[in-house]
Design a protein around this motif. Sequence first.
Motif, short mmCIF file in Angstrom:
data_model
loop_
_atom_site.label_atom_id
_atom_site.label_comp_id
_atom_site.label_asym_id
_atom_site.label_seq_id
_atom_site.Cartn_x
_atom_site.Cartn_y
_atom_site.Cartn_z
N TYR A 1 0.85 -1.18 0.00
CA TYR A 1 0.00 0.00 0.00
C TYR A 1 0.88 1.24 0.00
N MET B 1 -3.40 4.53 0.27
CA MET B 1 -3.88 4.31 -1.09
C MET B 1 -3.47 2.92 -1.58
N GLN B 2 -4.27 2.40 -2.50
CA GLN B 2 -4.00 1.09 -3.09
C GLN B 2 -3.92 1.26 -4.60
N ILE C 1 -4.61 0.57 -8.26
CA ILE C 1 -5.73 -0.10 -8.93
C ILE C 1 -5.49 -0.29 -10.42
N ASN C 2 -4.54 0.44 -11.00
CA ASN C 2 -4.26 0.31 -12.43
C ASN C 2 -2.76 0.43 -12.62
N ARG D 1 -2.48 4.40 -11.28
CA ARG D 1 -3.59 5.08 -10.61
C ARG D 1 -3.83 4.44 -9.25
N TYR D 2 -4.07 5.27 -8.26
CA TYR D 2 -4.29 4.80 -6.90
C TYR D 2 -5.70 5.16 -6.45
N GLU D 3 -6.24 4.33 -5.57
CA GLU D 3 -7.53 4.57 -4.96
C GLU D 3 -7.30 4.87 -3.48
N VAL D 4 -7.91 5.95 -2.99
CA VAL D 4 -7.78 6.29 -1.57
C VAL D 4 -8.63 5.33 -0.76
N ILE D 5 -8.01 4.69 0.23
CA ILE D 5 -8.70 3.73 1.08
C ILE D 5 -9.18 4.39 2.36
N GLN D 6 -8.28 5.07 3.04
CA GLN D 6 -8.61 5.67 4.33
C GLN D 6 -7.56 6.71 4.69
#
Length: 63
Positions: free
Chosen positions: A12, A24-25, A27-28, A33-38
Amino acid sequence: MNNQIDINYRGYKVHKAENKYIIMQLINIPEKRYEVIQMADTLDEAKKIVDYMIASRYWKQAN
């Protein structure tokens, strides 16, 4: 002076922006590209959140 820090922790990305840590994780992979988790207030809290997410993922797979 730039106050932003990126830390890779167990797959992460933990990004420090001003006084918050953003987990962030990826994703692509090709586009990075990262997705904010928390969000967390401290780095230790961010690491605990990541550890919990990983542990809960393995627990779900086992059951």
